[in-house]
Design a protein around this motif. Structure first.
Motif, PDB file in Angstrom:
ATOM      1  N   GLU A  54       0.521  -8.238 -28.010  1.00 49.48           N
ATOM      2  CA  GLU A  54       0.443  -8.917 -29.300  1.00 49.48           C
ATOM      3  C   GLU A  54       1.511  -9.978 -29.476  1.00 49.48           C
ATOM      4  O   GLU A  54       1.648 -10.570 -30.526  1.00 49.48           O
ATOM      5  N   THR A  59       3.483 -13.198 -29.858  1.00 43.96           N
ATOM      6  CA  THR A  59       3.087 -14.541 -30.262  1.00 43.96           C
ATOM      7  C   THR A  59       4.058 -15.562 -29.686  1.00 43.96           C
ATOM      8  O   THR A  59       5.266 -15.402 -29.806  1.00 43.96           O
ATOM      9  N   ARG A  70      -6.234 -21.456 -26.090  1.00 45.57           N
ATOM     10  CA  ARG A  70      -6.731 -20.339 -26.900  1.00 45.57           C
ATOM     11  C   ARG A  70      -7.607 -19.405 -26.079  1.00 45.57           C
ATOM     12  O   ARG A  70      -7.509 -18.177 -26.215  1.00 45.57           O
ATOM     13  N   ALA A  88      -5.302 -17.410 -23.953  1.00 46.36           N
ATOM     14  CA  ALA A  88      -4.579 -16.422 -24.757  1.00 46.36           C
ATOM     15  C   ALA A  88      -5.474 -15.215 -25.032  1.00 46.36           C
ATOM     16  O   ALA A  88      -5.034 -14.062 -24.978  1.00 46.36           O
ATOM     17  N   LYS A  89      -6.739 -15.510 -25.313  1.00 42.70           N
ATOM     18  CA  LYS A  89      -7.677 -14.437 -25.601  1.00 42.70           C
ATOM     19  C   LYS A  89      -7.887 -13.580 -24.355  1.00 42.70           C
ATOM     20  O   LYS A  89      -7.842 -12.356 -24.397  1.00 42.70           O
ATOM     21  N   LYS A 101      -0.809 -14.176 -28.345  1.00 38.05           N
ATOM     22  CA  LYS A 101      -1.148 -15.053 -29.472  1.00 38.05           C
ATOM     23  C   LYS A 101      -0.325 -16.332 -29.387  1.00 38.05           C
ATOM     24  O   LYS A 101       0.766 -16.334 -28.807  1.00 38.05           O
ATOM     25  N   LYS A 133       1.240 -19.744 -31.627  1.00 35.71           N
ATOM     26  CA  LYS A 133       1.454 -20.446 -32.889  1.00 35.71           C
ATOM     27  C   LYS A 133       1.626 -21.912 -32.503  1.00 35.71           C
ATOM     28  O   LYS A 133       2.532 -22.260 -31.751  1.00 35.71           O
TER      29      LYS A 133
END
Ligand SMILES: NC(=O)CC[C@H](N)C(=O)O
Length: 464
Positions: free
Chosen positions: A9, A11, A41, A44-45, A50, A52
């Motif tokens: 998780e 970020t 993205r 990241a998935k 995550k 920012k």
């Protein structure tokens, strides 16, 4: 198991340059998209982290990553030998050369016609390096801007005669209606990669490479590239300016369209102003008082602080605190904190100067009289001198509050999304420079008017 959960998780803060379609830009829905961000993205998935995204601009991103202020950057960034000294790059995901573009209809057709002309480039980019490397040979002058729109506009306005830009970006902009023409073949073709600070965030880099390999293998990579380079644009892939006909280009239309962006810009500006004024006032009064106590060391300290922080340009101080200090202390300084400290030191130094001056301007006899009545220094100061001094200082305070508000705009250089930076980003999208800056100017005036009225009200209360 829970550990894996926590790690997955994580970020990461990724800085980027949103004036760079088709790699990174805001689409009609005001969402940051493009080849780079879609890839990031998707990766990241795939890899379970995550991101920012911070739209700070190319050069600001280079600096914030080098300073460890951001974890990585993705912005159509060329993988160059020079940058490899400071960054670790991912496997390449694209490549681009540099082309020269001129205004449609301009007579210039080649580099050799640039003698005595001006060439616009974006600060810190491969295009700027290229321009520097050939400027003596061809005898042109370089003009730099922080974002691509500034570059294009300067050529459109006729202030610059040509610009250098990444080929894919230039072709894309022209295809979308930009009135420029490419006149050279791509030069210095380089690959493009995701970057982290050298030796840092290696796990992120590894995940990026693994994710990229997976996307290449499962066809997702091709899909993303195609989406932005071929076929008809959808509402998702359209650049804001592409929808020029459908979009309301009046001031009201722009306001309505960007309502949320403007509101959050105003809030950020107000937050910075209020916090800035608060800290600067306390700091300034403290340093100002230090300057009048009967102690040589304190007075010297006060003078030195005023001398240094009043002497430094605000922009230098902001960049120093945001991009310089982190490498010194080895940890991040959040942008808001950096902005606040900048305002506190700079505006505080001015405040200290007039606080000191205000106190000194109270007739010397007042202190002597108070002391001879037996009041100790502190009490004489508080009861006799300060009440008179403050009256003298009030107009200066009001002045300083207004200056603080205006100075928050300079903090856009460290990527704070305040009103000015908001304006820049909106223009990056719709190229409506005149209208957007007019809107921003009016908003500042409104805030300043409110601030002035408020200060005047306080002034009246103090004087009664
Ligand atoms: N976002 C950009 O302007 C990148 C420009 C160029 N590819 C570079 O890396 O310098």
């Amino acid at each position: 198991q829970p550990q894996i959960q926590a790690a997955s998780e994580k970020t990461y803060t990724i800085d980027t340059d949103v004036t760079f379609p088709p790699f990174v830009y805001a689409n009609t829905e005001n969402k940051y998209v493009g080849i780079d961000l879609d890839l990031l993205r998707a990766i990241a998935k795939e890899e379970g982290f995550k991101v920012k995204i911070r739209p700070v601009g190319f050069n600001a991103a280079v600096q914030s990553v080098s300073a460890g202020q951001a974890d990585g950057m993705i912005a159509g960034m060329s993988i160059t030998e020079e940058r490899k000294q400071k960054f670790d790059f991912s496997d390449p995901y694209y490549s681009a050369g540099i082309v020269m573009a001129v205004k449609d209809g301009s007579g210039i057709k080649s580099l050799s016609e640039l003698k005595g002309k001006k060439v616009a480039v974006k600060t810190g980019t491969a295009g700027a390096d290229y321009a520097n490397s050939i400027k003596d040979k061809y005898g042109f002058e370089i003009v730099t801007f922080d974002d691509s729109d500034g570059v294009y506009n300067d050529v459109l306005n006729g202030n610059s005669d040509a610009c250098f830009e990444d080929s894919a970006v230039m072709y894309y902009a022209i295809k979308n209606g930009l009135d420029l023409k490419v006149v050279t073949k791509p030069a210095n073709t380089t690959e493009t990669g995701f970057a982290v600070k050298k030796g840092q965030n290696q796990e992120l880099l590894k995940m990026f490479n693994e994710g990229l390999a997976k996307l290449k293998a499962n066809g997702e990579y091709d899909k993303i590239i195609k989406k932005y380079t071929e076929g008809k644009a959808t509402s998702e892939t359209k650049v804001k300016s592409q929808t020029a006909t459908a979009e309301d280009r009046t001031v009201l239309g722009i306001l309505k369209e960007n309502k949320d962006a403007f509101i959050s810009g105003i809030i950020e500006t107000l937050k910075l102003t209020v916090v800035g004024i608060f800290c600067a006032t306390i700091f300034g009064i403290f340093v100002g008082l230090l300057g009048v106590v009967p102690n040589k060391f304190c007075r010297g300290l006060s003078t030195t602080i005023i001398y240094i922080f009043r002497g430094l340009p605000l922009i230098v101080l902001a960049l120093f605190i945001y991009n310089g200090v982190p490498s010194l202390i080895g940890s991040k300084v959040p942008a808001f904190l950096a902005g606040m400290i900048t305002l506190m030191l700079n505006e505080g130094a001015y405040t200290a100067a007039f606080v000191k001056g205000g106190i000194e301007s109270v007739d010397k006899g007042q202190m002597e009289a108070a002391r001879s009545l037996g009041l100790p220094f502190g009490k004489a100061m508080r009861r006799v001198i300060l009440p008179q001094g403050i009256k003298i200082m009030v107009p200066s305070f009001i002045n300083q509050f207004i200056i603080t508000l205006k100075d928050t705009s300079i903090l856009s250089v460290i990527g704070l999304l305040e009103l000015t930076q908001t304006g820049k980003i909106i223009i990056a999208r719709n190229l409506e420079g005149f209208r957007v800056w007019a809107i921003v100017a009016v908003i500042y005036l409104v805030i300043i008017t409110v601030l002035t009225l408020l200060s005047k009200w306080i002034e009246r209360r103090i004087n009664n």
